[in-house]
Design a protein around this motif. Structure first.
Motif, PDB file in Angstrom:
ATOM      1  N   GLU A  48       0.844  -1.195   0.000  1.00 19.92           N
ATOM      2  CA  GLU A  48       0.000   0.000   0.000  1.00 19.92           C
ATOM      3  C   GLU A  48       0.879   1.245   0.000  1.00 19.92           C
ATOM      4  O   GLU A  48       1.902   1.301   0.680  1.00 19.92           O
ATOM      5  N   ALA A  49       0.450   2.231  -0.786  1.00 21.35           N
ATOM      6  CA  ALA A  49       1.203   3.480  -0.889  1.00 21.35           C
ATOM      7  C   ALA A  49       1.388   4.139   0.470  1.00 21.35           C
ATOM      8  O   ALA A  49       0.504   4.073   1.320  1.00 21.35           O
ATOM      9  N   HIS A  50       2.555   4.734   0.645  1.00 24.54           N
ATOM     10  CA  HIS A  50       2.903   5.501   1.850  1.00 24.54           C
ATOM     11  C   HIS A  50       3.095   4.612   3.082  1.00 24.54           C
ATOM     12  O   HIS A  50       3.082   5.107   4.207  1.00 24.54           O
ATOM     13  N   LYS A  51       3.263   3.318   2.846  1.00 25.55           N
ATOM     14  CA  LYS A  51       3.599   2.407   3.938  1.00 25.55           C
ATOM     15  C   LYS A  51       4.949   1.772   3.642  1.00 25.55           C
ATOM     16  O   LYS A  51       5.471   1.880   2.538  1.00 25.55           O
ATOM     17  N   GLY A  52       5.508   1.116   4.620  1.00 24.73           N
ATOM     18  CA  GLY A  52       6.838   0.557   4.453  1.00 24.73           C
ATOM     19  C   GLY A  52       6.830  -0.847   3.876  1.00 24.73           C
ATOM     20  O   GLY A  52       5.809  -1.527   3.857  1.00 24.73           O
ATOM     21  N   THR A  53       7.968  -1.250   3.373  1.00 26.56           N
ATOM     22  CA  THR A  53       8.188  -2.632   2.970  1.00 26.56           C
ATOM     23  C   THR A  53       9.622  -2.986   3.305  1.00 26.56           C
ATOM     24  O   THR A  53      10.486  -2.100   3.395  1.00 26.56           O
ATOM     25  N   ASN A  54       9.897  -4.264   3.483  1.00 26.89           N
ATOM     26  CA  ASN A  54      11.255  -4.678   3.836  1.00 26.89           C
ATOM     27  C   ASN A  54      11.795  -5.747   2.899  1.00 26.89           C
ATOM     28  O   ASN A  54      12.753  -6.434   3.217  1.00 26.89           O
ATOM     29  N   SER A  55      11.157  -5.882   1.709  1.00 25.22           N
ATOM     30  CA  SER A  55      11.572  -6.927   0.770  1.00 25.22           C
ATOM     31  C   SER A  55      11.445  -6.470  -0.674  1.00 25.22           C
ATOM     32  O   SER A  55      10.647  -5.590  -0.989  1.00 25.22           O
ATOM     33  N   ILE A  56      12.246  -7.093  -1.541  1.00 30.97           N
ATOM     34  CA  ILE A  56      12.063  -6.999  -2.981  1.00 30.97           C
ATOM     35  C   ILE A  56      11.229  -8.203  -3.398  1.00 30.97           C
ATOM     36  O   ILE A  56      11.482  -9.326  -2.980  1.00 30.97           O
ATOM     37  N   TYR A  57      10.206  -7.958  -4.212  1.00 26.72           N
ATOM     38  CA  TYR A  57       9.262  -8.998  -4.622  1.00 26.72           C
ATOM     39  C   TYR A  57       9.563  -9.440  -6.053  1.00 26.72           C
ATOM     40  O   TYR A  57       9.570  -8.615  -6.973  1.00 26.72           O
ATOM     41  N   PHE A  58       9.777 -10.729  -6.246  1.00 23.77           N
ATOM     42  CA  PHE A  58       9.957 -11.317  -7.576  1.00 23.77           C
ATOM     43  C   PHE A  58       8.672 -12.052  -7.932  1.00 23.77           C
ATOM     44  O   PHE A  58       8.298 -13.032  -7.269  1.00 23.77           O
ATOM     45  N   ILE A  59       7.978 -11.597  -8.969  1.00 20.31           N
ATOM     46  CA  ILE A  59       6.738 -12.254  -9.377  1.00 20.31           C
ATOM     47  C   ILE A  59       7.087 -13.519 -10.153  1.00 20.31           C
ATOM     48  O   ILE A  59       7.740 -13.455 -11.196  1.00 20.31           O
ATOM     49  N   VAL A  60       6.652 -14.670  -9.665  1.00 13.22           N
ATOM     50  CA  VAL A  60       6.924 -15.926 -10.362  1.00 13.22           C
ATOM     51  C   VAL A  60       5.655 -16.559 -10.934  1.00 13.22           C
ATOM     52  O   VAL A  60       5.733 -17.408 -11.821  1.00 13.22           O
ATOM     53  N   GLU A  61       4.490 -16.127 -10.438  1.00 11.23           N
ATOM     54  CA  GLU A  61       3.220 -16.557 -11.026  1.00 11.23           C
ATOM     55  C   GLU A  61       2.191 -15.456 -10.822  1.00 11.23           C
ATOM     56  O   GLU A  61       2.149 -14.814  -9.778  1.00 11.23           O
ATOM     57  N   GLY A  62       1.343 -15.219 -11.857  1.00  9.18           N
ATOM     58  CA  GLY A  62       0.262 -14.255 -11.730  1.00  9.18           C
ATOM     59  C   GLY A  62       0.604 -12.866 -12.241  1.00  9.18           C
ATOM     60  O   GLY A  62       1.688 -12.627 -12.795  1.00  9.18           O
ATOM     61  N   THR A  63      -0.313 -11.952 -12.035  1.00  8.57           N
ATOM     62  CA  THR A  63      -0.209 -10.585 -12.545  1.00  8.57           C
ATOM     63  C   THR A  63      -0.586  -9.593 -11.454  1.00  8.57           C
ATOM     64  O   THR A  63      -1.528  -9.828 -10.698  1.00  8.57           O
ATOM     65  N   VAL A  64       0.138  -8.489 -11.363  1.00 10.08           N
ATOM     66  CA  VAL A  64      -0.183  -7.449 -10.388  1.00 10.08           C
ATOM     67  C   VAL A  64      -0.357  -6.110 -11.095  1.00 10.08           C
ATOM     68  O   VAL A  64       0.189  -5.886 -12.180  1.00 10.08           O
ATOM     69  N   GLU A  65      -1.136  -5.223 -10.460  1.00 12.21           N
ATOM     70  CA  GLU A  65      -1.352  -3.872 -10.977  1.00 12.21           C
ATOM     71  C   GLU A  65      -0.719  -2.870 -10.029  1.00 12.21           C
ATOM     72  O   GLU A  65      -0.910  -2.947  -8.822  1.00 12.21           O
ATOM     73  N   VAL A  66       0.033  -1.942 -10.592  1.00 13.82           N
ATOM     74  CA  VAL A  66       0.612  -0.836  -9.831  1.00 13.82           C
ATOM     75  C   VAL A  66      -0.221   0.402 -10.144  1.00 13.82           C
ATOM     76  O   VAL A  66      -0.384   0.760 -11.310  1.00 13.82           O
ATOM     77  N   SER A  67      -0.752   1.044  -9.121  1.00 10.01           N
ATOM     78  CA  SER A  67      -1.632   2.192  -9.348  1.00 10.01           C
ATOM     79  C   SER A  67      -1.407   3.257  -8.287  1.00 10.01           C
ATOM     80  O   SER A  67      -0.770   3.011  -7.260  1.00 10.01           O
ATOM     81  N   CYS A  68      -1.955   4.445  -8.545  1.00 10.95           N
ATOM     82  CA  CYS A  68      -1.869   5.529  -7.571  1.00 10.95           C
ATOM     83  C   CYS A  68      -3.163   6.314  -7.561  1.00 10.95           C
ATOM     84  O   CYS A  68      -3.948   6.258  -8.518  1.00 10.95           O
ATOM     85  N   ILE A  69      -3.407   7.031  -6.489  1.00  9.58           N
ATOM     86  CA  ILE A  69      -4.583   7.878  -6.349  1.00  9.58           C
ATOM     87  C   ILE A  69      -4.186   9.310  -6.685  1.00  9.58           C
ATOM     88  O   ILE A  69      -3.255   9.859  -6.103  1.00  9.58           O
ATOM     89  N   LEU A  70      -4.895   9.906  -7.651  1.00  7.70           N
ATOM     90  CA  LEU A  70      -4.621  11.284  -8.039  1.00  7.70           C
ATOM     91  C   LEU A  70      -5.195  12.257  -7.010  1.00  7.70           C
ATOM     92  O   LEU A  70      -5.987  11.862  -6.148  1.00  7.70           O
ATOM     93  N   ASP A  71      -4.810  13.518  -7.105  1.00  7.68           N
ATOM     94  CA  ASP A  71      -5.296  14.533  -6.174  1.00  7.68           C
ATOM     95  C   ASP A  71      -6.821  14.694  -6.224  1.00  7.68           C
ATOM     96  O   ASP A  71      -7.450  15.069  -5.238  1.00  7.68           O
ATOM     97  N   ASN A  72      -7.427  14.390  -7.389  1.00  4.74           N
ATOM     98  CA  ASN A  72      -8.882  14.499  -7.513  1.00  4.74           C
ATOM     99  C   ASN A  72      -9.620  13.268  -6.999  1.00  4.74           C
ATOM    100  O   ASN A  72     -10.836  13.171  -7.106  1.00  4.74           O
ATOM    101  N   GLY A  73      -8.858  12.315  -6.442  1.00  7.94           N
ATOM    102  CA  GLY A  73      -9.464  11.124  -5.864  1.00  7.94           C
ATOM    103  C   GLY A  73      -9.571   9.954  -6.818  1.00  7.94           C
ATOM    104  O   GLY A  73      -9.898   8.839  -6.407  1.00  7.94           O
ATOM    105  N   ASN A  74      -9.289  10.175  -8.105  1.00  3.99           N
ATOM    106  CA  ASN A  74      -9.349   9.098  -9.084  1.00  3.99           C
ATOM    107  C   ASN A  74      -8.104   8.227  -9.003  1.00  3.99           C
ATOM    108  O   ASN A  74      -7.018   8.693  -8.665  1.00  3.99           O
ATOM    109  N   GLN A  75      -8.272   6.950  -9.350  1.00  2.00           N
ATOM    110  CA  GLN A  75      -7.162   6.008  -9.363  1.00  2.00           C
ATOM    111  C   GLN A  75      -6.698   5.809 -10.791  1.00  2.00           C
ATOM    112  O   GLN A  75      -7.505   5.706 -11.710  1.00  2.00           O
TER     113      GLN A  75
END
Length: 202
Positions: free
Chosen positions: A38-65
């Protein structure tokens, strides 16, 4: 451990994830729709995708994603946070059932800091994501709404699920009214089929 070894061999990662770290790596499963980071939170790992699909997204100032990137095997995320030592910039959500190999930051620091293959891999993957993100922003600013809608479907394997049309319109940064017109247009054209909160390219 055996499964991790199989993935490392399958994706030719032996020079990047050296033998010394294999037994210390982690493997994790995520269900479709589950937030991985989740945006603006921490992580402690690098993620290697080996199966499946992920979406990277952000929330704009107008509230839209806005969808910035669709990642598939063998792409990574968490690398920017490792290099820059910053909090997570964007939301990362599983678009299907996902399996990732986790490389903890401390493990990378202890064993891979002097590994040129590891750093070359991070550089290549980081550059690829930057190009895709720039392309996504360019599409948003130049493509017609109809093209944005169809491209989003194609980027997600030809089918999408959503909580509501209002939520989907925000995700695509297209007005609700325009989105309903676009969906009706493509249904009448025989390009897509819609069933409640599911749309699929025919």
């Amino acid at each position: 451990m055996k499964k991790i070894e199989q993935y490392i061999t399958s994706y030719n990662l032996d020079d990047i994830l050296i033998k010394e770290v294999h037994e210390k790596l982690l493997i994790k499963h995520y269900k479709k729709g589950e937030y991985i980071l989740e945006a603006h939170k921490g992580t402690n790992s690098i993620y290697f995708i080996v199966e499946g699909t992920v979406e990277v997204s952000c929330i704009l100032d107008n509230g839209n994603q806005i969808c910035l990137n669709i990642l598939r095997p063998l792409e990574i995320f968490g690398d920017i946070e490792y290099i820059n030592k910053e909090e997570v910039l964007f939301d990362v959500v599983a678009k299907s059932d996902v399996i990732v190999i986790l490389l903890p930051f401390q493990l990378a620091k202890d064993y891979l800091e002097d590994n040129i293959n590891f750093w070359r891999f991070l550089a290549i993957e980081g550059n690829k994501k930057l190009l895709n993100t720039n392309r996504a922003i360019f599409y948003k600013s130049t493509l017609k709404a109809k093209d944005i809608f169809i491209k989003y479907l194609e980027d997600n394997g030809g089918e999408i699920t959503f909580k509501s049309l209002d939520e989907l319109s925000g995700r695509l940064n297209i007005s609700y009214r325009n989105l309903t017109r676009i969906i009706k247009f493509y249904i009448n054209k025989g390009t897509i089929v819609k069933d409640r909160n599911f749309i699929k390219i025919l």
